[in-house]
Structure formats: structure tokens, C-alpha cells
Motif scaffolding. Structure first.
Motif, PDB file in Angstrom:
ATOM      1  N   ASP A 162       0.826  -1.201   0.000  1.00  0.00           N
ATOM      2  CA  ASP A 162       0.000   0.000   0.000  1.00  0.00           C
ATOM      3  C   ASP A 162       0.870   1.265   0.000  1.00  0.00           C
ATOM      4  OD1 ASP A 162      -2.118  -1.652   0.159  1.00  0.00           O
ATOM      5  OD2 ASP A 162      -2.748  -1.069   2.149  1.00  0.00           O
ATOM      6  N   ALA A 163       0.309   2.349  -0.546  1.00  0.00           N
ATOM      7  CA  ALA A 163       1.045   3.602  -0.573  1.00  0.00           C
ATOM      8  C   ALA A 163       1.167   4.150   0.838  1.00  0.00           C
ATOM      9  CB  ALA A 163       0.289   4.600  -1.447  1.00  0.00           C
ATOM     10  N   ASP A 164       2.336   4.747   1.112  1.00  0.00           N
ATOM     11  CA  ASP A 164       2.527   5.418   2.391  1.00  0.00           C
ATOM     12  C   ASP A 164       2.188   6.882   2.165  1.00  0.00           C
ATOM     13  OD1 ASP A 164       3.193   6.143   4.907  1.00  0.00           O
ATOM     14  OD2 ASP A 164       5.330   5.807   4.688  1.00  0.00           O
ATOM     15  N   VAL A 165       1.019   7.281   2.575  1.00  0.00           N
ATOM     16  CA  VAL A 165       0.525   8.639   2.328  1.00  0.00           C
ATOM     17  C   VAL A 165       0.424   9.365   3.653  1.00  0.00           C
ATOM     18  CG1 VAL A 165      -1.327   9.999   1.291  1.00  0.00           C
ATOM     19  CG2 VAL A 165      -0.817   7.716   0.401  1.00  0.00           C
ATOM     20  N   THR A 166       1.070  10.504   3.745  1.00  0.00           N
ATOM     21  CA  THR A 166       1.030  11.293   4.969  1.00  0.00           C
ATOM     22  C   THR A 166       0.424  12.656   4.702  1.00  0.00           C
ATOM     23  OG1 THR A 166       3.278  12.099   4.596  1.00  0.00           O
ATOM     24  CG2 THR A 166       3.045  10.139   5.950  1.00  0.00           C
ATOM     25  N   GLN A 167      -0.263  13.171   5.702  1.00  0.00           N
ATOM     26  CA  GLN A 167      -0.906  14.481   5.581  1.00  0.00           C
ATOM     27  C   GLN A 167      -0.552  15.334   6.792  1.00  0.00           C
ATOM     28  OE1 GLN A 167      -5.035  12.581   3.972  1.00  0.00           O
ATOM     29  NE2 GLN A 167      -5.082  14.806   4.294  1.00  0.00           N
ATOM     30  N   THR A 168      -0.306  16.611   6.551  1.00  0.00           N
ATOM     31  CA  THR A 168      -0.073  17.556   7.646  1.00  0.00           C
ATOM     32  C   THR A 168      -0.825  18.848   7.357  1.00  0.00           C
ATOM     33  OG1 THR A 168       1.938  18.384   6.562  1.00  0.00           O
ATOM     34  CG2 THR A 168       2.215  16.675   8.228  1.00  0.00           C
ATOM     35  N   PRO A 169      -1.376  19.505   8.381  1.00  0.00           N
ATOM     36  CA  PRO A 169      -1.478  19.004   9.748  1.00  0.00           C
ATOM     37  C   PRO A 169      -2.583  17.957   9.858  1.00  0.00           C
ATOM     38  CG  PRO A 169      -2.655  21.061   9.565  1.00  0.00           C
ATOM     39  CD  PRO A 169      -2.035  20.809   8.212  1.00  0.00           C
ATOM     40  N   ARG A 170      -2.725  17.326  10.999  1.00  0.00           N
ATOM     41  CA  ARG A 170      -3.802  16.344  11.196  1.00  0.00           C
ATOM     42  C   ARG A 170      -5.077  17.025  11.679  1.00  0.00           C
ATOM     43  NH1 ARG A 170      -2.469  11.138  11.916  1.00  0.00           N
ATOM     44  NH2 ARG A 170      -4.738  10.918  11.694  1.00  0.00           N
ATOM     45  N   ASN A 171      -4.899  18.106  12.385  1.00  0.00           N
ATOM     46  CA  ASN A 171      -6.028  18.907  12.850  1.00  0.00           C
ATOM     47  C   ASN A 171      -5.654  20.370  12.729  1.00  0.00           C
ATOM     48  OD1 ASN A 171      -8.130  17.007  14.205  1.00  0.00           O
ATOM     49  ND2 ASN A 171      -6.153  16.286  14.923  1.00  0.00           N
ATOM     50  N   ARG A 172      -6.645  21.205  12.344  1.00  0.00           N
ATOM     51  CA  ARG A 172      -6.364  22.633  12.246  1.00  0.00           C
ATOM     52  C   ARG A 172      -7.647  23.393  12.517  1.00  0.00           C
ATOM     53  NH1 ARG A 172      -2.634  25.970   9.328  1.00  0.00           N
ATOM     54  NH2 ARG A 172      -2.955  28.036  10.212  1.00  0.00           N
ATOM     55  N   ILE A 173      -7.523  24.406  13.379  1.00  0.00           N
ATOM     56  CA  ILE A 173      -8.636  25.332  13.612  1.00  0.00           C
ATOM     57  C   ILE A 173      -8.176  26.699  13.141  1.00  0.00           C
ATOM     58  CG2 ILE A 173     -10.138  26.373  15.337  1.00  0.00           C
ATOM     59  CD1 ILE A 173      -9.726  23.874  17.055  1.00  0.00           C
ATOM     60  N   THR A 174      -8.983  27.345  12.328  1.00  0.00           N
ATOM     61  CA  THR A 174      -8.606  28.643  11.809  1.00  0.00           C
ATOM     62  C   THR A 174      -9.823  29.563  11.775  1.00  0.00           C
ATOM     63  OG1 THR A 174      -7.404  29.751  10.014  1.00  0.00           O
ATOM     64  CG2 THR A 174      -9.062  28.123   9.380  1.00  0.00           C
ATOM     65  N   LYS A 175      -9.592  30.803  11.387  1.00  0.00           N
ATOM     66  CA  LYS A 175     -10.673  31.782  11.365  1.00  0.00           C
ATOM     67  C   LYS A 175     -11.056  32.117   9.922  1.00  0.00           C
ATOM     68  CE  LYS A 175      -9.477  33.876  15.799  1.00  0.00           C
ATOM     69  NZ  LYS A 175      -9.101  35.120  16.522  1.00  0.00           N
ATOM     70  N   THR A 176     -12.259  32.572   9.781  1.00  0.00           N
ATOM     71  CA  THR A 176     -12.751  32.995   8.474  1.00  0.00           C
ATOM     72  C   THR A 176     -11.809  34.029   7.861  1.00  0.00           C
ATOM     73  OG1 THR A 176     -15.053  32.561   9.074  1.00  0.00           O
ATOM     74  CG2 THR A 176     -14.665  34.106   7.273  1.00  0.00           C
ATOM     75  N   GLY A 177     -11.493  33.831   6.568  1.00  0.00           N
ATOM     76  CA  GLY A 177     -10.642  34.766   5.851  1.00  0.00           C
ATOM     77  C   GLY A 177      -9.167  34.404   5.827  1.00  0.00           C
ATOM     78  N   LYS A 178      -8.759  33.472   6.659  1.00  0.00           N
ATOM     79  CA  LYS A 178      -7.356  33.083   6.694  1.00  0.00           C
ATOM     80  C   LYS A 178      -6.999  32.170   5.522  1.00  0.00           C
ATOM     81  CE  LYS A 178      -6.092  35.013  10.610  1.00  0.00           C
ATOM     82  NZ  LYS A 178      -5.069  36.077  10.660  1.00  0.00           N
ATOM     83  N   ARG A 179      -5.728  32.221   5.126  1.00  0.00           N
ATOM     84  CA  ARG A 179      -5.231  31.303   4.102  1.00  0.00           C
ATOM     85  C   ARG A 179      -4.669  30.070   4.783  1.00  0.00           C
ATOM     86  NH1 ARG A 179      -0.688  29.785   1.067  1.00  0.00           N
ATOM     87  NH2 ARG A 179      -1.163  29.481  -1.147  1.00  0.00           N
ATOM     88  N   ILE A 180      -5.056  28.921   4.255  1.00  0.00           N
ATOM     89  CA  ILE A 180      -4.664  27.644   4.843  1.00  0.00           C
ATOM     90  C   ILE A 180      -4.078  26.743   3.770  1.00  0.00           C
ATOM     91  CG2 ILE A 180      -5.533  25.542   5.969  1.00  0.00           C
ATOM     92  CD1 ILE A 180      -5.550  27.918   7.758  1.00  0.00           C
ATOM     93  N   MET A 181      -3.007  26.023   4.124  1.00  0.00           N
ATOM     94  CA  MET A 181      -2.446  25.033   3.213  1.00  0.00           C
ATOM     95  C   MET A 181      -2.414  23.679   3.907  1.00  0.00           C
ATOM     96  SD  MET A 181       1.224  24.801   1.254  1.00  0.00           S
ATOM     97  CE  MET A 181       0.853  26.061   0.058  1.00  0.00           C
ATOM     98  N   LEU A 182      -2.936  22.688   3.231  1.00  0.00           N
ATOM     99  CA  LEU A 182      -2.875  21.301   3.685  1.00  0.00           C
ATOM    100  C   LEU A 182      -1.890  20.564   2.783  1.00  0.00           C
ATOM    101  CD1 LEU A 182      -6.688  20.555   4.145  1.00  0.00           C
ATOM    102  CD2 LEU A 182      -5.128  21.732   5.683  1.00  0.00           C
ATOM    103  N   GLU A 183      -1.016  19.777   3.397  1.00  0.00           N
ATOM    104  CA  GLU A 183       0.039  19.139   2.612  1.00  0.00           C
ATOM    105  C   GLU A 183      -0.111  17.620   2.616  1.00  0.00           C
ATOM    106  OE1 GLU A 183       3.256  22.673   3.469  1.00  0.00           O
ATOM    107  OE2 GLU A 183       3.931  20.631   3.131  1.00  0.00           O
ATOM    108  N   CYS A 184       0.296  17.045   1.506  1.00  0.00           N
ATOM    109  CA  CYS A 184       0.222  15.603   1.314  1.00  0.00           C
ATOM    110  C   CYS A 184       1.529  15.128   0.689  1.00  0.00           C
ATOM    111  CB  CYS A 184      -0.951  15.251   0.413  1.00  0.00           C
ATOM    112  SG  CYS A 184      -1.062  13.498  -0.003  1.00  0.00           S
ATOM    113  N   SER A 185       2.070  14.061   1.249  1.00  0.00           N
ATOM    114  CA  SER A 185       3.282  13.450   0.697  1.00  0.00           C
ATOM    115  C   SER A 185       3.095  11.949   0.598  1.00  0.00           C
ATOM    116  CB  SER A 185       4.500  13.732   1.591  1.00  0.00           C
ATOM    117  OG  SER A 185       4.802  15.092   1.620  1.00  0.00           O
ATOM    118  N   GLN A 186       3.713  11.357  -0.415  1.00  0.00           N
ATOM    119  CA  GLN A 186       3.659   9.895  -0.545  1.00  0.00           C
ATOM    120  C   GLN A 186       5.024   9.365  -0.977  1.00  0.00           C
ATOM    121  OE1 GLN A 186       3.608   8.207  -3.793  1.00  0.00           O
ATOM    122  NE2 GLN A 186       3.036   9.845  -5.190  1.00  0.00           N
ATOM    123  N   THR A 187       5.308   8.161  -0.543  1.00  0.00           N
ATOM    124  CA  THR A 187       6.663   7.612  -0.709  1.00  0.00           C
ATOM    125  C   THR A 187       6.709   6.428  -1.667  1.00  0.00           C
ATOM    126  OG1 THR A 187       6.370   6.165   1.204  1.00  0.00           O
ATOM    127  CG2 THR A 187       7.353   8.324   1.605  1.00  0.00           C
TER     128      THR A 187
END
Lengths: 111, 111
Positions: free
Chosen positions: A1-26
Motif C-alpha cells: 500500500d502507498a505510504d501517504v502522509t498528511q499535515t497538519p492532522r487537525n487545524r482550527i482557523t478563522k474565516t478569511g485566513k489562508r490555509i495550506m494542507l500538505e500531502c506526501s507519498q513515498t
């Protein structure tokens, strides 16, 4: 199976903020996908990519953008987060077959 | 509009019971049907069914594809508490690998 990682695992933010979710696989899979999951709606496709130069919109791409920085990395951005983007976000990879392998998910809350 | 519908939405059974989950689909293009199990976070792959492979079995789990009726069933025999999860059905619509998911069936197995 693919080793897929995601960061962050949890995120709380406010309306209007810019957010980036990252994904990596090996595992060297060319094909990568971003989904969001909402209760009662299953998973819905946001964007998908077959290689660094290939980016495609899914069924719910409005309000999102992506970047495929390398074969192994696929990032999802929310330029200006809004509360209805509160959801569980999954990255997935795929080999030549149809089965996709999912990362652990990111729980995003937009206040 | 393409759609994938799962039924029931949820059910509660006792250990040892047999469970049958249903998935029906209406899509413009059909390539394959996939079943996933989702316990805490990431969906994990169970089966893939295609025109050339309409029945799959793994231990106590089995699945059949009925292309005439545009549906599939997932059976779990001799259920255990570890079978408690959300079971997701998805249809692969094209060579890009775009998956259309149903909303899922929540299964709770009580001791």
C-alpha cells in the motif's frame, strides 16, 4: 500500500485566513487526489493530478487551489477560508489500477 | 447527474449476525466499483469489482456486482465488533480515476 502522509492532522482557523494542507507519498505513484468528506455526503473530489504539469478540477473545486510541487507532494490551499469549508480532508494516491490509497486525513475547522 | 446511493444509512446488529449492504449507481460511464471500510479516519480498500470480476471474497467479507441491475452488495458474515465502521461504495467513472462515492453505511456491531 502507498505510504501517504498528511499535515497538519487537525487545524482550527478563522474565516478569511489562508490555509495550506500538505500531502506526501513515498511509493512513487503518479496520480494524486484531494477529497473532502462531510457527514451524510460521502467523499467528494476537489482536485486531481497525474504529474507535476497536470492539474485538474474535480466536482467541488471552487474556493480551493492546488500545487503539485513534485511527484511525491500535492498541496491543497484555501485562499480565504469560510465556515462551510469545515470538513475532513483526504489525500489519496493511485497506481495503474482503480483502487486509491488514502492518507490519514486532516480535520479542518473554520470559525 | 451521476449518483451512487447506499442503503441502509445505518444499522445495528449483534455479534454473529450477517449483514448485507447495498450500493446502486447511475453513472454515464462505468469502469469499476470499489468498496472501502472507514473506521477512525482513512478509508481502507476492501474490493474492486469490474465487468470481468463480478464477485470477490476475503474471509468473512464478500461482494457481488450486478451490472444489469446497476448495483452491488457487500456481505459480512459472522460479524464481530471489529467490523463496526462506515462502509463506503465508490464508482470509478473513467481512466482518470475519478471516484464517485456514496454517503456510506454505518454499521455498529454490539457484543
Amino acid at each position: 500500500d502507498a505510504d501517504v502522509t498528511q499535515t497538519p492532522r487537525n487545524r482550527i482557523t478563522k474565516t478569511g485566513k489562508r490555509i495550506m494542507l500538505e500531502c506526501s507519498q513515498t511509493k512513487g505513484h503518479d496520480r494524486m487526489y484531494w477529497y473532502r468528506q462531510d457527514p451524510g455526503l460521502g467523499l467528494r473530489l476537489i482536485y486531481y493530478s497525474f504529474d507535476v504539469k497536470d492539474i485538474n478540477k474535480g466536482e467541488i473545486s471552487d474556493g480551493y487551489s492546488v500545487s503539485r510541487q513534485a511527484q511525491a507532494k500535492f498541496s491543497l490551499s484555501l485562499e480565504s477560508a469560510i465556515p462551510n469549508q469545515t470538513a475532513l480532508y483526504f489525500c489519496a494516491t493511485r497506481t495503474q489500477g482503480d483502487e486509491q490509497f488514502f492518507g490519514p486525513g486532516t480535520r479542518l475547522t473554520v470559525l | 447527474e451521476d449518483k451512487v446511493v447506499q442503503s441502509p444509512l445505518s444499522l445495528v446488529v449483534h455479534e454473529g449476525d450477517t449483514v448485507t449492504l447495498n450500493c446502486s449507481y447511475e453513472v454515464t460511464n462505468f469502469r469499476s466499483l470499489l468498496w472501502y471500510k472507514q473506521e477512525k479516519k482513512a478509508p481502507t480498500f476492501l474490493f474492486m469489482l469490474t465487468s470481468s470480476g463480478i464477485e470477490k471474497k476475503s474471509g468473512r467479507l464478500s461482494s457481488i456486482l450486478d451490472k444489469k441491475e446497476l448495483s452491488s452488495i457487500l456481505n459480512i458474515t459472522a460479524t464481530q465488533t471489529g467490523d463496526s465502521a462506515i462502509y463506503l461504495c465508490a464508482v470509478c467513472k473513467d481512466s482518470w480515476g475519478k471516484l464517485q462515492f456514496g454517503a456510506g453505511t454505518q454499521v455498529v456491531v454490539t457484543p
